[in-house]
Motif scaffolding. Structure first.
Motif, PDB file in Angstrom:
ATOM      1  N   THR A  18       0.835  -1.191   0.000  1.00 43.70           N
ATOM      2  CA  THR A  18       0.000   0.000   0.000  1.00 43.70           C
ATOM      3  C   THR A  18       0.870   1.241   0.000  1.00 43.70           C
ATOM      4  OG1 THR A  18      -0.112   0.060   2.416  1.00 43.70           O
ATOM      5  CG2 THR A  18      -1.821  -1.193   1.267  1.00 43.70           C
TER       6      THR A  18
ATOM      7  N   ASP B 260     -18.685   0.207  -9.460  1.00 46.34           N
ATOM      8  CA  ASP B 260     -17.308   0.682  -9.305  1.00 46.34           C
ATOM      9  C   ASP B 260     -16.995   1.776 -10.320  1.00 46.34           C
ATOM     10  OD1 ASP B 260     -17.221  -1.333  -7.447  1.00 46.34           O
ATOM     11  OD2 ASP B 260     -16.148  -2.735  -8.756  1.00 46.34           O
TER      12      ASP B 260
ATOM     13  N   ALA C  75      -6.692   3.969 -10.736  1.00 47.81           N
ATOM     14  CA  ALA C  75      -7.115   3.100  -9.639  1.00 47.81           C
ATOM     15  C   ALA C  75      -8.609   2.824  -9.720  1.00 47.81           C
ATOM     16  CB  ALA C  75      -6.775   3.741  -8.292  1.00 47.81           C
ATOM     17  N   VAL C  76      -9.013   1.722  -9.100  1.00 52.33           N
ATOM     18  CA  VAL C  76     -10.421   1.350  -9.015  1.00 52.33           C
ATOM     19  C   VAL C  76     -10.958   1.797  -7.664  1.00 52.33           C
ATOM     20  CG1 VAL C  76     -12.075  -0.548  -8.987  1.00 52.33           C
ATOM     21  CG2 VAL C  76     -10.123  -0.621 -10.544  1.00 52.33           C
TER      22      VAL C  76
ATOM     23  N   LYS D  62     -13.983   1.072  -5.486  1.00 55.56           N
ATOM     24  CA  LYS D  62     -15.049   0.072  -5.414  1.00 55.56           C
ATOM     25  C   LYS D  62     -16.281   0.630  -4.708  1.00 55.56           C
ATOM     26  CE  LYS D  62     -12.035  -3.996  -5.548  1.00 55.56           C
ATOM     27  NZ  LYS D  62     -12.596  -4.487  -6.819  1.00 55.56           N
TER      28      LYS D  62
ATOM     29  N   LEU E 272      -3.833   3.799  -1.137  1.00 53.97           N
ATOM     30  CA  LEU E 272      -4.121   2.902  -2.249  1.00 53.97           C
ATOM     31  C   LEU E 272      -3.385   1.579  -2.073  1.00 53.97           C
ATOM     32  CD1 LEU E 272      -3.366   5.999  -3.688  1.00 53.97           C
ATOM     33  CD2 LEU E 272      -4.883   4.910  -5.346  1.00 53.97           C
ATOM     34  N   TYR E 273      -4.003   0.539  -2.617  1.00 50.71           N
ATOM     35  CA  TYR E 273      -3.392  -0.790  -2.666  1.00 50.71           C
ATOM     36  C   TYR E 273      -2.871  -1.004  -4.077  1.00 50.71           C
ATOM     37  CZ  TYR E 273      -3.009  -5.909  -2.599  1.00 50.71           C
ATOM     38  OH  TYR E 273      -2.553  -7.196  -2.694  1.00 50.71           O
TER      39      TYR E 273
ATOM     40  N   GLY F 128      -2.111  -2.745  -7.292  1.00 55.07           N
ATOM     41  CA  GLY F 128      -2.560  -3.941  -7.988  1.00 55.07           C
ATOM     42  C   GLY F 128      -1.702  -4.253  -9.200  1.00 55.07           C
TER      43      GLY F 128
ATOM     44  N   ASP G 172      -4.511   0.093  -9.503  1.00 58.28           N
ATOM     45  CA  ASP G 172      -4.477   0.140  -8.049  1.00 58.28           C
ATOM     46  C   ASP G 172      -5.908   0.202  -7.513  1.00 58.28           C
ATOM     47  OD1 ASP G 172      -1.779   0.171  -8.431  1.00 58.28           O
ATOM     48  OD2 ASP G 172      -1.533   2.300  -8.000  1.00 58.28           O
ATOM     49  N   ILE G 173      -6.043   0.068  -6.201  1.00 58.54           N
ATOM     50  CA  ILE G 173      -7.363   0.097  -5.564  1.00 58.54           C
ATOM     51  C   ILE G 173      -7.359   1.162  -4.474  1.00 58.54           C
ATOM     52  CG2 ILE G 173      -9.055  -1.199  -4.215  1.00 58.54           C
ATOM     53  CD1 ILE G 173      -8.011  -3.738  -5.555  1.00 58.54           C
TER      54      ILE G 173
ATOM     55  N   GLN H 293      -8.336   2.642  -1.129  1.00 55.13           N
ATOM     56  CA  GLN H 293      -8.809   2.129   0.156  1.00 55.13           C
ATOM     57  C   GLN H 293      -9.388   3.226   1.040  1.00 55.13           C
ATOM     58  OE1 GLN H 293      -5.081   0.200   1.403  1.00 55.13           O
ATOM     59  NE2 GLN H 293      -6.061  -1.787   1.049  1.00 55.13           N
TER      60      GLN H 293
END
Length: 273
Positions: free
Chosen positions: A3, A20, A35-36, A38, A61-62, A64, A68-69, A71
């Motif tokens: 992260t 999303d 980034a996504v 969600k 962010l995470y 990926g 990325d995702i 958070q």
């Protein structure tokens, strides 16, 4: 866990699935970020409104494989509502974020572009200057940071002391008559002064300019921008160029990101390199 945190301004978004969204952002430290987010399109989303275009947020962010995702997201600059409520501001901001998207790569190094864009969006939201002037100043400075600084004084080809009257996009700005190709546009003194003011941040001179001079300067800046980006800006033809009275600025210091400042004068080519 892989992260990371960063401050970022949202450039654009795309729907993904039923709830999303893919968010493209310009980060202070990481440059272009995709980034996504969600579930942000659900009514009960915790941070959906914080990831709309023109918003500035502190993100966790995470990392990926391809995207990325997001958070966490904490709002630093809530400029979206003030910008979207005015057509002139909205169209100018749209052209600014599209330009930032094109001049910033995926390899980081976008700090100057980040600070410039955030400062420009904040100025638009506060109504500090005519939106068209803010956009034109942003375009000149963004291109300068990217390595395409225009010359409005000495000849861009020979270095001969100015002022000169011929403006040639392909040659980098104002050029002497000896090297100007036939049919090169001629720039009057008022327009040349406005171009210089927009590049250097002389807002007293820029705000005092008349509509005709602004329109001439805007045409040259648009041609210069689209030539160096090697593709047209889809949002640029929709920009509201009608001059308007300067509104009373609305001070909102609490919404300004802690590290972002009003755009500084564009760096010289030596500083950029």
């Amino acid at each position: 866990m892989p992260t990371y945190r960063d401050e970022a301004v949202v450039l654009r978004t795309h729907k993904l699935g039923e709830a999303d969204r893919i968010v493209t952002m310009l980060g202070r430290q990481h440059g272009k970020i995709r980034a996504v987010a969600k579930g942000v399109r659900r009514t009960g989303s915790r941070f959906g409104s914080r990831l709309e275009p023109f918003m500035v947020a502190d993100l966790q962010l995470y990392r990926g494989r391809s995207l990325d995702i997001v958070q966490q997201a904490v709002t630093l600059g809530a400029y979206g509502a003030d910008i979207s409520s005015d057509y002139g501001r909205y169209t100018a901001a749209s052209a600014m974020v599209e330009t930032a998207d094109k001049v910033t790569g995926d390899d980081g190094g976008g700090l100057q572009q980040y600070l410039l864009l955030v400062g420009g969006l904040r100025s638009l939201a506060r109504g500090e200057h005519d939106p068209s002037l803010t956009l034109d100043s942003y375009l000149l400075r963004a291109l300068s940071i990217a390595g395409w600084a225009p010359t409005f004084g000495d000849c861009a080809v020979t270095g001969a002391p100015g002022p000169h009257r011929a403006f040639v996009v392909q040659l980098g700005g104002m050029v002497a008559d000896e090297v100007a190709p036939p049919g090169a546009p001629r720039v009057d003194d008022d327009t040349r002064a406005l171009l210089t003011a927009l590049l250097t941040g002389d807002w007293m001179l820029a705000d005092a300019s008349d509509e005709r001079t602004r329109n001439r300067a805007s045409g040259l800046i648009a041609a210069y921008t689209q030539f160096h980006l090697e593709r047209g800006l889809r949002s640029l033809p929709h920009v509201d160029r009608a001059a308007r009275e300067r509104p009373t600025p609305t001070a909102t210091p609490a919404s300004a990101p802690p590290h972002a400042s009003t755009p500084s004068p564009a760096p010289t080519p030596q500083e950029v390199s």
